[in-house]
Each structure stands twice: as structure tokens, then as C-alpha cells.
Scaffold this motif. Sequence first.
Motif, short mmCIF file in Angstrom:
data_model
loop_
_atom_site.label_atom_id
_atom_site.label_comp_id
_atom_site.label_asym_id
_atom_site.label_seq_id
_atom_site.Cartn_x
_atom_site.Cartn_y
_atom_site.Cartn_z
N THR A 314 0.85 -1.19 0.00
CA THR A 314 0.00 0.00 0.00
C THR A 314 0.88 1.23 0.00
O THR A 314 1.78 1.36 0.84
N ALA A 315 0.62 2.13 -0.95
CA ALA A 315 1.41 3.36 -1.07
C ALA A 315 0.46 4.54 -1.17
O ALA A 315 -0.67 4.42 -1.61
N VAL A 316 0.96 5.69 -0.76
CA VAL A 316 0.19 6.93 -0.84
C VAL A 316 0.48 7.58 -2.19
O VAL A 316 1.61 7.59 -2.67
N GLU A 317 -0.57 8.10 -2.79
CA GLU A 317 -0.44 8.76 -4.09
C GLU A 317 0.65 9.84 -4.03
O GLU A 317 0.68 10.67 -3.12
N VAL A 373 4.06 7.56 -7.25
CA VAL A 373 2.96 6.64 -7.50
C VAL A 373 1.71 7.41 -7.96
O VAL A 373 1.34 8.43 -7.38
N ARG A 374 1.07 6.87 -9.00
CA ARG A 374 -0.17 7.44 -9.53
C ARG A 374 -1.31 6.44 -9.34
O ARG A 374 -1.09 5.24 -9.16
N LEU A 375 -2.54 6.96 -9.44
CA LEU A 375 -3.69 6.07 -9.30
C LEU A 375 -3.72 5.03 -10.41
O LEU A 375 -4.24 3.92 -10.22
N THR A 376 -3.16 5.37 -11.56
CA THR A 376 -3.14 4.41 -12.67
C THR A 376 -2.22 3.24 -12.39
O THR A 376 -2.29 2.22 -13.08
N ASP A 377 -1.34 3.37 -11.40
CA ASP A 377 -0.46 2.26 -11.06
C ASP A 377 -1.16 1.21 -10.22
O ASP A 377 -0.62 0.12 -10.01
N LEU A 378 -2.33 1.52 -9.71
CA LEU A 378 -3.06 0.59 -8.86
C LEU A 378 -3.38 -0.68 -9.64
O LEU A 378 -3.76 -0.63 -10.81
N ASP A 399 -1.95 -1.33 -3.78
CA ASP A 399 -3.07 -0.49 -3.38
C ASP A 399 -2.58 0.94 -3.20
O ASP A 399 -1.50 1.16 -2.63
N ILE A 400 -3.35 1.90 -3.70
CA ILE A 400 -2.97 3.31 -3.62
C ILE A 400 -3.94 4.02 -2.69
O ILE A 400 -5.15 3.98 -2.90
#
Length: 800
Positions: A314-317, A373-378, A399-400
Motif C-alpha cells: 500500500t502506497a500513498v499517491e 505513484v499514480r492512481l493508474t499504477d493501482l 493499493d494506492i
Amino acid sequence: MFLFLFLSFPIPSLFSNTAALQVSISLNKVELSVGESKFFICTAIGEPVRLEWYNPQGERIMPSKRMALHTETSRSRLIIYNAIIEDAGIYRCQATDASGHTEEASVVLEIYQRLTFRDVQSPQEFRHGETAEVVCDVISSPVPVVVWYYQDKEITEEHHSRFQVLANNNLQIQQVTKADEGVYRCEASVEARGEIDFVDIAMVVNVPPVLSVFQQSFNATADYQESVTFTCMTSGSPDPVVTWHRKGQQLEPSEQYIITRLEGGRSMLTIRNIRQGDGGTYTCKATNKAGSQEREIFLKVFVQPHITQLKNVTAVEGSAAMISCVAEGEPLPDISWRRASDGQTFVDGDKSQDGRFEVRGRHGKSVLTISGVRLTDLGRFDCEALSRIGGHQKSMFLDIEYIPKFLTNHTIYYSWEGNPVNISCDVMSNPPATMLWRRERFTISAEGTANTRVHSADGKSVLEVTPMSDRDFGRYNCTARNNIGVRYQEFILAQADVPSNPYSVRLSAVSQRLATVTFMKPDSHGGVPISYYLVQYKEVGSQDWRDVKSHSIQTTVVLTGLEPNTTYEVRVAAVNGKGQGEFSHTETFQTLPIREPSPPAVHGQRGMGKAYRLGLVKQDDGGMPIVEYIVKYKTDKEEQWMTKLVPGANDFAMLQPLQWNTRYEVEITARNVKGLSEPTFYQFFMPQKPDITAESLFSGMGLGTVVGLGLGALLLLLVLVDVSCFFLRHCGLLMCITRTLCSKKTATSGKGKEIEEGKAAYLKLPLKEENGKESLKPDTIEIKVHSDNSIHTKPDDSKA
């Protein structure tokens, strides 16, 4: 047993005088059953100073819980509660006077045991095949007679060699089986007292487990996320409990071991994510009250590359994410990555074009680093470990987490007093956001208020507001908060109004009974969607408006049931949830007067045999229903018409019987109460009579013969037609040859006319007959006769 008691009467003392004491007891003989209570009254005559009771053992009775004494000057009462067998015997009442002289009386107490079943257990369980002894412990005095019953029949040793009633009244069954299971009745009786009682005892026969396995050995590959399932089948009574064991230890359900018990005595052990250490012997053990049984199953495990560590991340955007994949195997495998969203792969040392993805690996470990990290990487990332032995793949999920994001720009809602409205606040966030509503800096609680309610769901919070006054209209604030951050969105609840009036009302397709009203939508719907349009119309001079609702929000409405030759007024209003808006400008229109119907349209279709079907298509009926169609028809060689009347509701007319190989002319007229329409003319041709013997005639000929005969017949037909045209119509190939050979013209005007007609026929121009009209072609044409007696023809375009 019974104890026999004898009553003792008082015996005067040898030294008694005239004032001797006399003692008596109220009862002479007493029979008492175990558990009952009784009292005895002892009366002394004289001047006793003391009255005392003595038990059968000669001991003076002292008051206790089970024996009570109530003594007066010359009277004493002994009470025995809940008598027991040991209470039986002779009881004495002794009176003593002042001089020490004593007198006594006695009573014998007899106690018997009533019929009693003592601690009879039900059910009683036995093992299949053993000798069962069904215990029925019953006591009484005298000894009872015991009889056993099974299925309402008395058990006797003569009829059942395996059944025997023992001396202790128990029932013995040799080599008991499951068939002996059931309810047995133990009945005891005491003939002397006529006492009888029974007890029902359920007997259960337990059968030892029988265990079998479908497959005794299994193969699996370690570290490949494989699963293997062992299956045991058991039977027995009661149903055996199946347990699984390995290395002497019982296996408990876990993430790796899944134990499933199904009906029919089937038990399955599923081993998930098999590792090298999972190989070996597994034991299936079935146990019940009657015994146990075991079977062994062997699992052989092969070793291939295996990913031992891969976790969801899990990473933050906007931050960086590091995904680690660790694999083992012999030899050490090569590790690669694959992004599931687009299938792009990354191997050790790779770096993406934008520099955000980079892979570094060493000694069976690979790390995929994602910067910014971008949401598209989720999504899912696959880690694959490969060696010459094989391969292994596992997946993880990136998970973002991100600050709440509002999903809609719809922030203005309309309503009116008393009408509830749902203001929806839709949020996308990870982790899920906590959502609150505020109004003028005050938080609206989840329970709501008198006119507000909050409905919450995943990612959505709906504020239901029922405006009661102007104060309820205005701004509402939705706050979404998670551990990443907080966002706000403001909503406006505006007061709705009725729609404005529609405009550009137009009337079209006006007939005697129908009229189509079209109009433009109003400029304002009042803040809430329009439900429908209300069209009102009435006759000029009338005060009664008639209502017609539009279908949904269509802006075209057809008025039906109008009166012919009548002037009407029409107006339109829009209706929404708030109510009805103003009417549009009133338009006036007049329906057409009643007149004769328009000529019907006709299309033909050959019927069966000597029949022809004319399709009738109703045109404008002139404002009144078509009463009938008048169909006249004749051959092109006859002068007299045949007439057929067809009801106006019909859509076809069947003409029959007709002649073969004949051209027919038809005239169709429609009639209503006003009169007749203009006629419609139609022509059709009936073919030659079918030759029903053709198939039998040519059935014996070959294909070449039939083709040759057909070509010969066609050539002969063409010659006959050309000769006929030469003599009858002065045209054709023969006529052309004659004209070529005979180049000079004839002197007579009659022959000149014939030559001109032949030329016209050859050029396929219409001939002029003596009456000056053009002759009809043999093809179907449509002729309409108008009121000025002019004739309009419409030939087939393909024949022009």
C-alpha cells in the motif's frame, strides 16, 4: 419385604392399686409404604407426670426432622415423616405417675416397599457383536414379576434364542446387531397388591467404524501454490468422527489445512500451498463409541522454483512504492515482473522511459521500485521465477491510498416546501472516508433532525431534506475525511418553481377527426424535471376544456375524437413535481368537413386456381367510416361489368372464378355515408391453365432430349408470334423483310396507314386507334378518372 407387626396391649403393674394408670394408643395396627407419613396418639388415664415414646430399638425417641413429639399432661402425639424400611417395629408409649409407677402401651408399625424403578438409564448403548445387558433395576416388597416387550410383543426365550431375561430382571441379548436397536419396555408387577408399572428403555447399538480411501499416494510440486486433496470414506454408528494426523500430531483446520466433512461419511483434507516439507505420510482416523480405524496416505513432493515472499503493498499517491519478490529453488531462478494492466514486463536492470519504474535484483531477490505513484499504477503485479526445472508465478496487489475525491459536479438541487429531496455526496477515497454534513457551521447528526435524515453507504452519503420553510433552503456542506486528508464540497438547495409556458404551438395533419399538436419545450423547467405536458382543447364558445396528457415528455400530442367542420381552441402547459405551469398562447384550428372518401389504393396478388386477390388499402375516409368497396371487373373483350360488394372493414377482395389466359380490367370505388370516391382502375392478366401432365410426359426422357424439345418449342412459338403480328398488327420481323423487298409504297391510303402502324409497332410506340386514344399495353397500369373527365395513367416504370 413385609414386616409383620403385632399390637401390644397395656399390662397393669403387679403393684397397681385402684388408682393405677391406664395407657392406650389410637391405632392398633398400621401398614405404611416407604415415603409416607403417619401420626399416633397416646392417651393416659390417671395422673401421669410424664409421657414418653420408645422406638423399636428401645431407645427413647427425641424430636428430630423425621420424628416429631407433641406432649401434653395426659396426651402425646408421635409423628413419623417419610417412613423408611428401618422405621418398622414396635413403638411404646410409657406413662409415669408421681410415685414413679409406669404403664405403657405399644403399636406395631409395618412398612412395605412400593414398586419402584431405580435409576433406569435411557438410552443404553452397546457395541455391535457383543452381549448386551439392558438394565432394568426395579424393587418392591414382595419381589416383582418382570416382563420385557419389544415392538409391542412379549420377549420369551422360546421364540428368541438370543434373548434372555436374567435373574436380576435385566434383558440379555447375545451378539447384538443394528437390527436389535429400538425401544424395549420393562414391565414390573406385584400381584399381591395389583400394582403394575413400566419403563421404556431405548437401546442403541454402536457399530465400529469402517474406513476406506480412494487413492493411497499422491504427487505434487512444492512451492507452486498447488493444492492436493485426500479423501476418506467412513461408515459406522454413531457417525464416526474423522481426524487427520501427521507425525503423530492431529491436524487442525488452518490456512494451509482445510478439512471438509460432507454427507455420506466423506471427509477431505486439502493441503494448500504445498511446500517441500509437506511430503510424507498422512493418517486418516475414524473414531466412534464402538472403536476406531486408521488408513495411511502418502504424499510425494517435487521441488521447483518457489516464490517465498511477495506481499501486497500500500502506497500513498505521489510517494514511492517498493515491491519485493523473493524466490528459492535449485538452481536459483531468474525473476521478472509483469504489470497486469497493460502486460508490460520488467527484468533485472530495466528502467522505464519516464524513469518511474526500476528493477534491481540479486541472489533470488528482486525489488521493483515505483517513484511518484499514480492512481493508474493501482492493480496487480505478477512476479515470475524461472529456472530450467520449471517456473513459479505469484501475484500481488498494489493499493494506492489517496485523499477523498468528489465524483460529481451536480451541486445544485431544487425542491419546494413539503417535498423531500436527496442531496447525494459521492466520494472516491482510499481508505474509505468518513462523511459529515454541515449546515451553517452546525453538524447534522447521523440520526438527523425533524426535517433531515442522513443515509450512508460505501463512498456515498445522502442527505434527505424536507424543506418546511425558507430557512431550509440554502447551502449545505459535505465533508469527506480519511487519514490522508480532508476535502469539502458545497451543495445548494434552491427553491423550485413550476415550469414556464411552452411556446410555438402548431397544428398539423388536421383531418375531420384528428389533429396533431406540436410545441416547443418551455425555457425553464422550474428546477425539477418536467413530468408531462397537459394539452387542453375545446370547441370555440364552449367553457369545457378537455385534457390530454403527453406520453412522457414528448412534444407532440395527437387529438382524437374531434367533430368534423368544427373550430377548436388548444393550449399547452408543462407539469413538474411542483405543479402545473402557465398555459401557452391559445391557438385555433378547424377540422375538415365530411366529404367523399379518397380513391383506394390497390395491389394485386394471384390466388389459388382461378382466383385473384385484390389488396385494398384505405386512404382518407373523408371523416366517416368506409361502408363498402364497389368492385367492378370484366375481361378486356367484354362490355358488361361484373360487380362485387366488399365490406369497408375488409382489406382485400377475392375475384373468382376467372378465365385462364385472359386480361381483366377492374374498377374499385369506396363509399361512405357522404357518397362515392373517385374510382381506381386496375388491370391484371390470368395465365394459361397449368399443364399438370408435363412432369409425367418428360419423366422418361433424358436431359438433352428435354432441352432440345424446349428450344424447338420456343423457336416455333417465336415464328407463330411473328406471323401473327404480320397479319394482325402489321409488324414484326416478317414485316421488316417485306418492307425491304417491297421498297415502293402502295397507292391506296389504307395500305399506307397499315405501314405507318407497323412502323409504330416496330418502334414500340403507342398506337392511335380510331377514337384517338392510346391503346393499353398488356402490362398493369393504374388509371384515375377525375371530375373533369380527364384520364391519367401511370405505367410501370420498367416498361416505359
